[in-house]
Design an enzyme around this catalytic site. Structure first.
Site, PDB file in Angstrom:
ATOM      1  CG  HIS A 298      -2.143  -0.901   0.886  1.00 28.57           C
ATOM      2  ND1 HIS A 298      -2.075  -2.253   1.085  1.00 28.57           N
ATOM      3  CD2 HIS A 298      -3.350  -0.653   0.347  1.00 28.57           C
ATOM      4  CE1 HIS A 298      -3.215  -2.792   0.709  1.00 28.57           C
ATOM      5  NE2 HIS A 298      -3.994  -1.846   0.250  1.00 28.57           N
TER       6      HIS A 298
ATOM      7  CG  ASP B 139      -8.246   7.370   8.594  1.00 25.64           C
ATOM      8  OD1 ASP B 139      -8.448   7.439   9.815  1.00 25.64           O
ATOM      9  OD2 ASP B 139      -7.884   8.344   7.904  1.00 25.64           O
TER      10      ASP B 139
ATOM     11  CD  GLU C  61      -8.969  10.827  10.684  1.00 27.26           C
ATOM     12  OE1 GLU C  61      -9.511  11.065   9.591  1.00 27.26           O
ATOM     13  OE2 GLU C  61      -8.256   9.831  10.891  1.00 27.26           O
TER      14      GLU C  61
HETATM   15  P1  FAD Z   1       4.026  -1.855   2.391  1.00 28.83           P
HETATM   16  O1  FAD Z   1       3.616  -0.729   1.540  1.00 28.83           O
HETATM   17  O2  FAD Z   1       4.043  -3.180   1.764  1.00 28.83           O
HETATM   18  O3  FAD Z   1       5.458  -1.551   3.045  1.00 28.83           O
HETATM   19  C1  FAD Z   1       5.792  -0.255   3.520  1.00 28.83           C
HETATM   20  C2  FAD Z   1       7.267  -0.196   3.909  1.00 28.83           C
HETATM   21  O4  FAD Z   1       7.481  -0.952   5.090  1.00 28.83           O
HETATM   22  C3  FAD Z   1       8.210  -0.773   2.859  1.00 28.83           C
HETATM   23  O5  FAD Z   1       9.423  -0.088   2.920  1.00 28.83           O
HETATM   24  C4  FAD Z   1       8.370  -2.202   3.311  1.00 28.83           C
HETATM   25  O6  FAD Z   1       9.557  -2.765   2.837  1.00 28.83           O
HETATM   26  C5  FAD Z   1       8.359  -2.041   4.818  1.00 28.83           C
HETATM   27  N1  FAD Z   1       7.777  -3.186   5.514  1.00 28.83           N
HETATM   28  C6  FAD Z   1       6.595  -3.784   5.288  1.00 28.83           C
HETATM   29  N2  FAD Z   1       6.423  -4.782   6.166  1.00 28.83           N
HETATM   30  C7  FAD Z   1       7.510  -4.813   6.951  1.00 28.83           C
HETATM   31  C8  FAD Z   1       7.931  -5.623   8.042  1.00 28.83           C
HETATM   32  N3  FAD Z   1       7.179  -6.635   8.489  1.00 28.83           N
HETATM   33  N4  FAD Z   1       9.113  -5.353   8.612  1.00 28.83           N
HETATM   34  C9  FAD Z   1       9.904  -4.342   8.182  1.00 28.83           C
HETATM   35  N5  FAD Z   1       9.566  -3.561   7.140  1.00 28.83           N
HETATM   36  C10 FAD Z   1       8.382  -3.795   6.543  1.00 28.83           C
HETATM   37  N6  FAD Z   1      -1.324   5.169   6.981  1.00 28.83           N
HETATM   38  C11 FAD Z   1      -1.644   5.688   8.178  1.00 28.83           C
HETATM   39  O7  FAD Z   1      -0.790   5.896   9.022  1.00 28.83           O
HETATM   40  N7  FAD Z   1      -2.940   5.992   8.482  1.00 28.83           N
HETATM   41  C12 FAD Z   1      -3.957   5.753   7.624  1.00 28.83           C
HETATM   42  O8  FAD Z   1      -5.113   6.028   7.943  1.00 28.83           O
HETATM   43  C13 FAD Z   1      -3.648   5.188   6.345  1.00 28.83           C
HETATM   44  N8  FAD Z   1      -4.616   4.914   5.467  1.00 28.83           N
HETATM   45  C14 FAD Z   1      -4.286   4.371   4.262  1.00 28.83           C
HETATM   46  C15 FAD Z   1      -5.314   4.084   3.362  1.00 28.83           C
HETATM   47  C16 FAD Z   1      -5.004   3.501   2.143  1.00 28.83           C
HETATM   48  C17 FAD Z   1      -6.112   3.210   1.168  1.00 28.83           C
HETATM   49  C18 FAD Z   1      -3.651   3.239   1.800  1.00 28.83           C
HETATM   50  C19 FAD Z   1      -3.314   2.679   0.459  1.00 28.83           C
HETATM   51  C20 FAD Z   1      -2.630   3.539   2.680  1.00 28.83           C
HETATM   52  C21 FAD Z   1      -2.944   4.111   3.919  1.00 28.83           C
HETATM   53  N9  FAD Z   1      -1.950   4.410   4.845  1.00 28.83           N
HETATM   54  C22 FAD Z   1      -2.289   4.930   6.069  1.00 28.83           C
HETATM   55  C23 FAD Z   1      -0.534   4.255   4.498  1.00 28.83           C
HETATM   56  C24 FAD Z   1       0.038   2.963   5.044  1.00 28.83           C
HETATM   57  O9  FAD Z   1       0.319   3.094   6.418  1.00 28.83           O
HETATM   58  C25 FAD Z   1       1.332   2.656   4.300  1.00 28.83           C
HETATM   59  O10 FAD Z   1       1.016   2.366   2.965  1.00 28.83           O
HETATM   60  C26 FAD Z   1       2.117   1.545   4.925  1.00 28.83           C
HETATM   61  O11 FAD Z   1       3.232   1.346   4.102  1.00 28.83           O
HETATM   62  C27 FAD Z   1       1.387   0.245   5.160  1.00 28.83           C
HETATM   63  O12 FAD Z   1       1.092  -0.449   3.983  1.00 28.83           O
HETATM   64  P2  FAD Z   1       1.525  -1.976   3.802  1.00 28.83           P
HETATM   65  O13 FAD Z   1       1.217  -2.742   5.028  1.00 28.83           O
HETATM   66  O14 FAD Z   1       0.915  -2.421   2.541  1.00 28.83           O
HETATM   67  O15 FAD Z   1       3.109  -1.862   3.697  1.00 28.83           O
END
Ligand code: FAD
Length: 528
Positions: free
Chosen positions: A106, A173, A283
């Protein structure tokens, strides 16, 4: 290849076909891409490495759809030992290959990608609710959950609430994000003013460092690794388990939205609400014709008559209004007094007369309000998001320069436009996450969705906002940061940069992890 205009390029289909043809030909002759080191091919993790086109394609995309960087291979681990083995193999190479963990992908600018290396699909270790273990600290008496880094928050919520009547206190969120992914950034939402971001609610973690060591860390034990990893953008280790604070789950939520036509009243009331006792969630957001009241694709708070009432007010206010979203949780024990308590909380607020809208929903329905956005859109879209933290002392200038003169005047911004405050004392500055140096700061979330041909416009607008802040001396910090140069990263981290760099040398000295963040990639060892 990093290319922000890739999705709009007419050469994309040709480029993709050629890339895959090349990979296919090399895979036909030898299932391993040529740059994967020979000793990984005979290692015990080899059966869990996937080089098929579909795996590579998935790992080369993320929610942003702005960056397209295929890895050489994708690991679907069957255990933590697989992760340790992979990191050690890379460490043993004379030229180590990059490794990035993909939570749910994400990120919006390729942060979880590993060009020329291996993407770890950590969802392979997720077990849904069964991956969540709830316990009670026998000495201190509170509950906590041990959760795998690849679990999604929605499963954590369901398991803790439905099986134990408990819940984490700080959320995002959107709940289809992974625990490891949000803890690598911060994890913010309307509960953060009260409980801090998600990173402030972690008691302990198991982390596989960039050296391939599995280390348990907490405030007291291996604390440097603990603080480095929280908000650490995946630079220091892979979070394989996090111990999350739990409290008794409320059962219901009084959910309100109030509309403002005056920015200073909007911010004054938000700051009032985060300073008093009572609110469970606060918010704020901006409303424009392109960012309407029901602003997430999948959510519907307002009825159509409420929407048309707000639409009329919007027309009378140059197409720009502000909204505060306020929630108070309750349960059977507090139900009798809840309406009285709410009256006390809102009694001195200055929203437009008659423009308060209320709903009474279950706790679960409130937290899951955004729904599941992971279903593909009918047409390809991009998400050139910009998330900023803005110091409180500069919000008036920020309102005039950015909210009114850039976002309001152009009136092109689609999707939610969030703007709400945090209390700095709920953040722990020993962690890697970076925030402005003031007691209160705001977040601006410009969560654009656009078609490929509109991308240039939104990227220009994002750059215009950043440039305006630089010229006006507004010391913003990016949340979910993205920079292209080392100098910009140093500026982002400010006084934390030295520590960040030292921690990198300590826990991932060969700079293997999370190169998709583009922080240390351009640095040679002698530069550090
Ligand atoms: P990824 O995008 O897959 O990874 C993010 C980063 O973390 C990368 O660098 C990855 O290598 C690293 N990573 C992932 N997993 C691990 C692990 N286990 N150990 C170490 N490193 C790791 N954020 C907020 O704070 N509040 C919100 O309300 C919010 N709403 C969102 C709504 C949507 C629709 C989207 C798309 C994103 C939102 N986000 C929000 C952002 C979100 O927190 C980030 O995208 C975050 O990266 C989490 O997504 P992911 O779990 O898919 O991680």
């Amino acid at each position: 290849m990093t290319n922000n205009s890739l999705i709009s390029s007419p050469f994309l289909p040709l480029f993709t076909i050629l890339t895959y043809l090349l990979i296919s030909i090399s895979c036909e002759l030898n299932p391993w891409p040529p740059s994967i080191p020979i000793h990984i091919q005979s290692s015990p993790i080899a059966p869990r490495l996937h080089n098929d086109l579909s795996s590579l394609e998935t790992a080369s995309l993320d929610y942003g759809n702005l960056v397209h960087e295929p890895p050489l291979s994708v690991l679907r681990p069957s255990s933590i030992d697989d992760l340790i083995a992979l990191v050690r193999i890379s460490n043993n190479c004379s030229s180590p290959f990059p490794i990035s963990v993909r939570g749910h992908g994400h990120s919006v600018r390729g942060q979880a990608m590993a060009p020329g290396g291996v993407v770890v699909d950590i969802s392979a270790l997720a077990k849904g609710g069964e991956g969540v273990r709830v316990s009670r600290d026998p000495v201190l008496g509170f509950h906590y959950a041990d959760v795998g880094g690849g679990e999604v928050w929605m499963d954590v919520l369901r398991h803790c609430t439905e099986e134990h009547g408990l819940a984490p206190v700080s959320w995002t969120d959107y709940l289809y994000l992974t625990v490891g992914g949000t803890l690598s950034n911060g994890g913010i939402s309307g509960q953060s003013f009260l409980h801090g971001p998600q990173i402030s609610n972690v008691l302990e973690m198991d982390v596989v460092t960039g050296k391939g060591e599995l280390i348990t860390c907490s405030h007291e034990m291996n604390s440097e690794l603990f603080f480095a990893v929280l908000g650490g953008l995946g630079q220091f280790g892979i979070i394989v388990r996090a111990r999350i604070v739990l409290e008794k789950a409320p059962t219901r939520a009084k959910w309100m939205k109030m509309i403002y036509n005056d920015f200073s009243k909007f911010t004054r009331d938000q700051e009032h609400l985060i300073s008093i006792k009572g609110a469970s969630y606060v918010e704020g957001s901006l409303l424009t014709d392109k960012s309407p009241p029901n602003n997430w694709r999948s959510s519907s708070f307002y009825s159509s008559s409420h929407q048309s009432k707000i639409g009329t007010l919007l027309k009378n206010n140059q197409g720009l209004l502000y909204s505060i979203e306020l929630v108070k949780y309750y349960d059977d024990l507090t139900a009798n007094n809840i309406d009285q308590e709410i009256e006390m909380i809102i009694e001195n607020l200055s929203f437009v007369d008659g423009f308060i809208f209320k709903r009474d929903v279950t706790f679960m329905d409130f937290l899951a309000r955004v729904g599941n956005l992971d279903k593909p859109e009918a047409e390809p879209v991009a998400h050139p998001w910009l998330n900023l933290f803005v110091p409180r002392s500069k919000v008036a200038e920020f309102n005039t320069g950015v909210l009114m003169n850039i976002i309001g005047k152009h009136n092109q911004t689609t999707g939610p436009i969030l703007f709400y405050p945090f209390n700095k004392n709920k953040w722990d500055d020993r962690m890697s996450a970076v925030t402005p140096d003031e007691n209160i700061f705001y977040t601006l979330g410009l969560l654009h969705t656009c078609e490929p041909h509109e991308l240039g416009y939104f990227e220009d607008q994002n750059n215009e906002i950043i440039k305006f802040c630089e010229e006006a001396g507004i010391e913003i910090k990016q949340y979910l940061p993205h920079y292209k140069s080392r100098r910009d990263w140093m500026k982002h981290f400010g006084k934390k940069w030295k520590t960040f760099e030292e921690r990198k040398m300590k826990f991932d000295p060969r700079m293997i992890l999370s190169r998709g963040q583009n922080i240390f990639n351009h640095v040679t060892y002698s530069e550090i």
